[in-house]
Design an enzyme around this catalytic site. Sequence first.
Site, PDB file in Angstrom:
ATOM      1  N   GLN A  93      -1.395   1.237  -3.066  1.00 55.18           N
ATOM      2  CA  GLN A  93      -2.383   1.952  -3.870  1.00 55.18           C
ATOM      3  C   GLN A  93      -1.788   2.331  -5.229  1.00 55.18           C
ATOM      4  OE1 GLN A  93      -5.118   5.144  -2.326  1.00 55.18           O
ATOM      5  NE2 GLN A  93      -3.506   6.490  -3.045  1.00 55.18           N
TER       6      GLN A  93
ATOM      7  N   ARG B 281      -4.116  12.162   8.389  1.00 59.57           N
ATOM      8  CA  ARG B 281      -4.551  11.532   9.645  1.00 59.57           C
ATOM      9  C   ARG B 281      -3.626  11.864  10.817  1.00 59.57           C
ATOM     10  NH1 ARG B 281      -6.371   7.069   5.988  1.00 59.57           N
ATOM     11  NH2 ARG B 281      -8.624   6.932   6.273  1.00 59.57           N
TER      12      ARG B 281
ATOM     13  N   MET C  49      -7.815  13.468  -1.164  1.00 59.20           N
ATOM     14  CA  MET C  49      -9.018  13.542  -0.325  1.00 59.20           C
ATOM     15  C   MET C  49      -9.016  14.843   0.486  1.00 59.20           C
ATOM     16  SD  MET C  49     -10.008   9.693   0.707  1.00 59.20           S
ATOM     17  CE  MET C  49      -8.890   9.468   2.062  1.00 59.20           C
ATOM     18  N   GLY C  50      -8.139  15.772   0.104  1.00 56.88           N
ATOM     19  CA  GLY C  50      -8.133  17.074   0.765  1.00 56.88           C
ATOM     20  C   GLY C  50      -7.397  17.083   2.089  1.00 56.88           C
TER      21      GLY C  50
ATOM     22  N   HIS D  81      -1.512  18.809   2.702  1.00 57.38           N
ATOM     23  CA  HIS D  81      -0.263  19.071   3.436  1.00 57.38           C
ATOM     24  C   HIS D  81       0.900  19.065   2.448  1.00 57.38           C
ATOM     25  CE1 HIS D  81       0.304  14.788   2.979  1.00 57.38           C
ATOM     26  NE2 HIS D  81      -0.813  14.531   3.648  1.00 57.38           N
TER      27      HIS D  81
ATOM     28  N   HIS E 269       1.032  16.398  -0.350  1.00 53.50           N
ATOM     29  CA  HIS E 269       0.206  16.703  -1.520  1.00 53.50           C
ATOM     30  C   HIS E 269       0.853  17.808  -2.362  1.00 53.50           C
ATOM     31  CE1 HIS E 269      -3.042  15.438   1.472  1.00 53.50           C
ATOM     32  NE2 HIS E 269      -3.228  14.578   0.494  1.00 53.50           N
TER      33      HIS E 269
HETATM   34  P1  AMP Z   1      -4.817  11.312   0.188  1.00 54.58           P
HETATM   35  O1  AMP Z   1      -5.374  12.698   0.189  1.00 54.58           O
HETATM   36  O2  AMP Z   1      -4.305  10.855   1.501  1.00 54.58           O
HETATM   37  O3  AMP Z   1      -5.737  10.325  -0.499  1.00 54.58           O
HETATM   38  O4  AMP Z   1      -3.524  11.379  -0.737  1.00 54.58           O
HETATM   39  C1  AMP Z   1      -3.566  11.885  -2.049  1.00 54.58           C
HETATM   40  C2  AMP Z   1      -2.253  11.588  -2.733  1.00 54.58           C
HETATM   41  O5  AMP Z   1      -1.200  12.193  -2.010  1.00 54.58           O
HETATM   42  C3  AMP Z   1      -1.936  10.074  -2.783  1.00 54.58           C
HETATM   43  O6  AMP Z   1      -1.339   9.761  -4.036  1.00 54.58           O
HETATM   44  C4  AMP Z   1      -0.950   9.912  -1.661  1.00 54.58           C
HETATM   45  O7  AMP Z   1      -0.064   8.836  -1.837  1.00 54.58           O
HETATM   46  C5  AMP Z   1      -0.210  11.231  -1.707  1.00 54.58           C
HETATM   47  N1  AMP Z   1       0.427  11.499  -0.414  1.00 54.58           N
HETATM   48  C6  AMP Z   1      -0.159  11.527   0.800  1.00 54.58           C
HETATM   49  N2  AMP Z   1       0.767  11.739   1.769  1.00 54.58           N
HETATM   50  C7  AMP Z   1       1.963  11.856   1.133  1.00 54.58           C
HETATM   51  C8  AMP Z   1       3.298  12.066   1.573  1.00 54.58           C
HETATM   52  N3  AMP Z   1       3.601  12.220   2.857  1.00 54.58           N
HETATM   53  N4  AMP Z   1       4.270  12.121   0.642  1.00 54.58           N
HETATM   54  C9  AMP Z   1       3.982  11.970  -0.674  1.00 54.58           C
HETATM   55  N5  AMP Z   1       2.747  11.762  -1.153  1.00 54.58           N
HETATM   56  C10 AMP Z   1       1.745  11.704  -0.270  1.00 54.58           C
END
Ligand code: AMP
Length: 276
Positions: free
Chosen positions: A150, A184, A27-28, A31, A34
């Site tokens: 998820q 977040r 979702m952009g 960090h 990602h």
């Molecule tokens: P999001 O942008 O939050 O929807 O996350 C996109 C992908 O990145 C999802 O598969 C998350 O599980 C993964 N992700 C987000 N935060 C982390 C993290 N701290 N460590 C590993 N993967 C992450």
Amino acid sequence: MIVISNPNEMRDWCKQKRDSIGFVPTMGSLHEGHLALIRQARKENTYVVVSIYVNPTQFGPHEDFESYPRVPERDCELISDVVDVVFLPTDSCMYPLGKNTHELIENKLSNKLCGASRPGHFDGVLKIVLKLLQIIPADKLYMGLKDFQQQLLISRMIEEFYLPVRMIACPTVREPSGLALSSRNQYLSYEEQQIAPLLYKTIVSFPELFKIKGCDQTCRELTTTLEKEGFQVDYLQILDQTTLDEAETLNENTRIFVAARLGSTRLIDNYGVYDA
Ligand code: AMP
């Protein structure tokens, strides 16, 4: 790196490729968490596609959809050296017939944990990931274990619908303090940032306590510890990570799951017995 916004164009690009494609949906507001997924995809595939899309159907009516951080230019710059394509669609491309014309509802695991506190959340997640996988027919899908439920639900969807893609679940990337990286986290005030690492520090202590006090008492005590530190605990449960049923014994599938609010920021984390 090229940026594509049109789903048909995106699918045509993928169809022309003979070698493996790794896909990282996000979702952009990217960090290091990602970036770890993207780097792993880079190592294991000839091509890497990253999608950036804040999916409206996975947010509840009073959640942070409007305020969710959106910085697509910065994101694209950050990954331009490692990624072949960024897929950056609009709402009307992802939901051409409207947001509620089709539903994808899972009935076993999606009503627990985050699904219980965010009704409809996983219906939205499954729907968008299924759409994205039709547009980006990748060989491997990279998802983070930070969002354990998820990742589990999408693995089950892949299995159930024979989707021709392999799930690669990647470990959680943390700050040196232990705090799991999340888009977040930027909502946290300075004071909240000092408290937030206690979430992980608290849950990692669960196996020792479980051995002495069992599941229920451990959950109660850890919830109290977090609430004393200023968290409002949404859930804290120790479950079997394959069924999401309550853990009766401590074994390799036992995992603790937590969601808690610090002020208005909702943080989630999880820890398995063999994560250490
Ligand atoms: P999001 O942008 O939050 O929807 O996350 C996109 C992908 O990145 C999802 O598969 C998350 O599980 C993964 N992700 C987000 N935060 C982390 C993290 N701290 N460590 C590993 N993967 C992450």
